[in-house]
Motif scaffolding. Structure first.
Motif, PDB file in Angstrom:
ATOM      1  N   MET C   1       0.846  -1.196   0.000  1.00 32.42           N
ATOM      2  CA  MET C   1       0.000   0.000   0.000  1.00 32.42           C
ATOM      3  C   MET C   1       0.877   1.239   0.000  1.00 32.42           C
ATOM      4  SD  MET C   1      -3.000  -1.160   2.573  1.00 32.42           S
ATOM      5  CE  MET C   1      -2.003  -1.097   4.065  1.00 32.42           C
ATOM      6  N   GLY C   2       1.909   1.221  -0.829  1.00 32.60           N
ATOM      7  CA  GLY C   2       2.996   2.193  -0.743  1.00 32.60           C
ATOM      8  C   GLY C   2       2.612   3.616  -1.131  1.00 32.60           C
ATOM      9  N   LYS C  15      11.187   4.033  12.365  1.00 30.06           N
ATOM     10  CA  LYS C  15      12.171   2.960  12.237  1.00 30.06           C
ATOM     11  C   LYS C  15      13.544   3.546  11.922  1.00 30.06           C
ATOM     12  CE  LYS C  15      14.131  -0.927  11.611  1.00 30.06           C
ATOM     13  NZ  LYS C  15      14.518  -1.791  12.717  1.00 30.06           N
ATOM     14  N   GLY C  50       5.979   6.750   4.135  1.00 32.38           N
ATOM     15  CA  GLY C  50       7.320   6.321   3.731  1.00 32.38           C
ATOM     16  C   GLY C  50       8.361   7.416   3.726  1.00 32.38           C
ATOM     17  N   GLY C  51       8.048   8.575   4.272  1.00 34.33           N
ATOM     18  CA  GLY C  51       9.043   9.645   4.368  1.00 34.33           C
ATOM     19  C   GLY C  51       9.951   9.421   5.574  1.00 34.33           C
ATOM     20  N   ALA C  61      12.711   6.548   9.541  1.00 36.13           N
ATOM     21  CA  ALA C  61      11.733   6.363   8.478  1.00 36.13           C
ATOM     22  C   ALA C  61      10.345   6.336   9.119  1.00 36.13           C
ATOM     23  CB  ALA C  61      12.004   5.062   7.733  1.00 36.13           C
ATOM     24  N   LEU C  63       6.927   4.822   8.730  1.00 35.14           N
ATOM     25  CA  LEU C  63       6.383   3.710   7.957  1.00 35.14           C
ATOM     26  C   LEU C  63       5.008   3.285   8.443  1.00 35.14           C
ATOM     27  CD1 LEU C  63       9.649   1.571   8.055  1.00 35.14           C
ATOM     28  CD2 LEU C  63       8.901   3.086   6.208  1.00 35.14           C
ATOM     29  N   ARG C  64       4.257   2.694   7.540  1.00 35.15           N
ATOM     30  CA  ARG C  64       3.023   2.019   7.930  1.00 35.15           C
ATOM     31  C   ARG C  64       3.446   0.691   8.595  1.00 35.15           C
ATOM     32  NH1 ARG C  64      -1.840   4.013   6.850  1.00 35.15           N
ATOM     33  NH2 ARG C  64      -1.346   4.587   4.685  1.00 35.15           N
ATOM     34  N   SER C  66       3.810  -3.052   9.638  1.00 33.38           N
ATOM     35  CA  SER C  66       3.364  -4.333   9.088  1.00 33.38           C
ATOM     36  C   SER C  66       2.858  -5.203  10.232  1.00 33.38           C
ATOM     37  CB  SER C  66       4.528  -5.036   8.394  1.00 33.38           C
ATOM     38  OG  SER C  66       5.419  -5.525   9.371  1.00 33.38           O
ATOM     39  N   LEU C  67       2.289  -6.341   9.871  1.00 29.15           N
ATOM     40  CA  LEU C  67       1.758  -7.240  10.894  1.00 29.15           C
ATOM     41  C   LEU C  67       2.859  -7.681  11.855  1.00 29.15           C
ATOM     42  CD1 LEU C  67      -0.419  -8.911  12.147  1.00 29.15           C
ATOM     43  CD2 LEU C  67      -0.192 -10.575  10.307  1.00 29.15           C
ATOM     44  N   ASP C  69       5.473  -6.005  12.691  1.00 29.97           N
ATOM     45  CA  ASP C  69       5.736  -4.861  13.581  1.00 29.97           C
ATOM     46  C   ASP C  69       4.713  -4.816  14.709  1.00 29.97           C
ATOM     47  OD1 ASP C  69       7.846  -3.966  11.977  1.00 29.97           O
ATOM     48  OD2 ASP C  69       6.539  -2.695  10.768  1.00 29.97           O
ATOM     49  N   TYR C 117      -5.839  -7.955  10.523  1.00 29.79           N
ATOM     50  CA  TYR C 117      -4.917  -7.567   9.457  1.00 29.79           C
ATOM     51  C   TYR C 117      -5.225  -8.359   8.192  1.00 29.79           C
ATOM     52  CZ  TYR C 117      -0.348  -6.298   7.440  1.00 29.79           C
ATOM     53  OH  TYR C 117       0.661  -5.811   6.648  1.00 29.79           O
ATOM     54  N   GLY C 120      -8.546  -7.579   6.260  1.00 27.16           N
ATOM     55  CA  GLY C 120      -8.456  -6.299   5.574  1.00 27.16           C
ATOM     56  C   GLY C 120      -9.626  -5.389   5.891  1.00 27.16           C
TER      57      GLY C 120
END
Lengths: 257, 257, 257, 257
Positions: C1-2, C15, C50-51, C61, C63-64, C66-67, C69, C117, C120
């Motif tokens: 989902m970038g 991160k 993603g910035g 970073a 970030l969104r 992830s599972l 994480d 997760y 969805g």
């Protein structure tokens, strides 16, 4: 035992690189091996262990069979205890040279072989089974391995009639209902001696441990061993794809009064 | 060995239910155990193995220590080979009563103890290490276990100078670079004898097997054992949560000429 | 989902290489992180995912999560299902995006997180627990992970009162006595839907499978997963010494009428 | 997804208790199933998912196939990644609904199927293989499972030409020499994205991890999963004798700049 000499009645392992050992009794005169080949080992009698012979065009080392040779060439009846389990059972049970141990049942004689090999010429193994055909097969396997003189086989239903004898250093049980023998087994063990059971299911394991606790056995411990073969390739080494998923659960316990 | 009698110099295991065995040398006169308690075993000398004593208000069985008693009470230096691996190594190597075997290095003497116990009073173990402090610890552990008279310790760098002696029934290697010893080891083994190596990494495993193949060893086989302890509860039986994830890879091979 | 952009209320993973991710809700204004540090993420709102930001002298970073994480940073109550078991449970249960699934109990919300997760934004999870404090902790963990809007939490004793609702694609049970729920659960599943149970003991396993057979569930299958971490060194690669010996037994079965 | 209706082109799983599901595309008119039987599903079009039909004297539930249905009925070329490994790979890689992921190679399409199922209708999978026949088989398997519209297949030698595209949430590598792709792969990943490799040998594992370290990937972790099937009998429960000894080593790492 590298310096001993061959006697008539010994068991010989003929070994050629790349093929499994062939176990043969050392007799006078020709004997038939397998389907057709004739072998005469008479000249080996009195010679040093570890020489070699020429037979049907191939050179063979003439070796004293090791325990792993005996196990790998055994005539199998039902499922037998694996080498890893037998080796660890012996250590957990504290069995060594000169010991006097019992087992029930005899099975195909695989564990009997390990026990007889481990206690050595100064020790002794008493093996009980209620099935004449199991006793027959086990005895054959022990004779084939040259270890029969260290073992007494008894046809006996230990579940009904208990373990016979007293003062055993250790007792090994490979029975479907080991808990039914533990009371008589406790009386048959010397103080400080150990029992080891080998059972395939959790249900047997749980019931065995319950009985061991009720009978005040000490140092009760249960475990299983998984053997993972390794495939070693040049630059391609990994665990093997083939693996036995389960053999049995081992439980060890000690009589301490 | 249930009927023997105690002699001065034997090692005794004092065992009370629910606590680990205490290993004590059988000496004349009082000796200090642990921090403060004084124990006098003089009266045991000449008595039958397997009696009991009263000491600091507790009754102890007076037992001949088994191999598992020796291993579980050993003074440890570096990481030692686990009991499961030692037991299987012995079987894979074909080691039994009366054998003459070598090992390198001596480590803390854990494998030395297993080998000395297995070969029995008629066998012998030669143990090489290049580190005087390892030899010292190993010798102490063998003396503590009453098995020192079956072992010769040699300070020797087998990687540089090779295995000393010939005609060994088996050789066990617990070294970082076992491949460097295999050429001299082959000469030191009797025909049909076996080498077993114990190595923690895949890299050592692969390089060892490569050397064994180059030196035309036979029956090369590699594997590892995983021991899974079991928690047996009443109606709540399962594998234990605690488990050792890795010990070492075993490789066995045989010299056949 | 970038390619999405940050919205107020999203959960952000900060991160920096070599340190674990820090999960923070995206709010307007400064917020306190840990003991003392103050962080203001207001400017991220509306920016692309993603910035990166500079915070207390370090670049992170943004970030969104992830599972993995979410699972690795979760506040734990009691023992939670491991990632490997949760991942395989989801596959065995046939759970995918858009599904409607139930679970009992809620535990700490670890499995709830994996389910939420996986289904969805188009799916939904119903989570039952009879303990208000478990529901509270699970809800907190789901909110912290930004997934609370996909989950309905219900305080309910499913053993006494059954699973509420019908037409579930799958139901996951992490309960001490899963067999007591299977009858009502069968009615709550859509045709072709699956149940998965997660139990630590063989006794629970056996009793669960017996009930599944009695209730004519189809495709019954039981297994366990062992995760073996690997230590990769340069020229020294091996399985890790540390390993979890047991987590739980998984059983999957399918309703087919 | 229990409330949806069947459309032409969907894939249907026909399921009768006790037999494996049969996967059939939903077409107008009769179609030949297996050797001889003729099936006409036309009437299902527009009906609710989850009904049933009578066919050659047997009643079948008409179900939407789950991921495990797709995997278990797949046409296999070479060895495919196992379900346990695929499920954990997805979690470790942080892949969820809506993600855009790449894989190399396509293999038989087993991992492709898991990825396409997991990313859901809002996500996308790009699959590279240099072998036209692998791409053909993988595409067939994805079409058979009704997931082909979520996947782009590209004939490309990624070792020679690198991964095509940028901004991937995750990349999965099932290649003999994954280290050769990691430099281009790093550029193709979004910040915070992950790579997962699946390799059978320790040599591949070690070289892959070395490259990941050189390229400053973060959160590098390697492991393997062992699946132990359980035999559940009434009063006779135990691990199954059959077990796969090895599948592959998983390594996951994260790009963090």
């Amino acid at each position: 035992m590298g310096e001993s000499r061959w006697s008539e009645g010994d068991v010989v392992a003929l070994k050629h690189p790349g093929t499994p050992p062939i176990l043969v009794p050392l007799r006078r005169g020709p004997q038939r091996i397998g389907d057709a080949a004739i072998l005469d080992l008479t000249e080996q009698i009195g010679q040093a262990v570890g020489g070699s012979i020429e037979w049907v065009g191939t050179r063979y080392a003439v070796l004293r069979p090791s325990l792993s040779d005996l196990l790998s060439t055994m005539t199998r009846g039902a499922q037998i205890i694996t080498a890893k389990d037998a080796a660890y059972l012996v250590l957990l049970a504290g069995i060594g040279p000169g010991d006097r141990v019992a087992e029930a049942g005899s099975g195909s004689g695989a564990l009997t072989t390990v026990l007889a090999y481990t206690v050595g010429p100064a020790g002794h193994v008493v093996s009980f089974d209620r099935r004449p055909e199991a006793l027959h097969l086990a005895r054959q396997n022990l004779e084939r391995g040259g270890l029969a003189d260290r073992v007494s086989f008894h046809e006996r239903d230990v579940l009904a009639n208990g373990i016979e004898g007293t003062g055993y250093d250790a007792v090994a049980l490979d029975l479907p209902e080991p808990w039914g023998v533990l009371l008589s087994l406790r009386a048959a063990l010397r103080n400080g001696g150990r029992v080891v059971t080998y059972s395939p299911t959790y249900n047997q394991l749980e019931r065995t441990v319950r009985s061991l606790r009720e009978l005040r056995f000490d140092e009760i411990r249960s475990l299983e061993l998984l053997e993972r073969p390794l495939h070693v390739g040049e630059g391609g080494t990994r665990p093997a794809f083939e693996m036995l998923g389960h053999t049995g659960f081992l439980t060890v316990a000690r009589k301490v009064d």
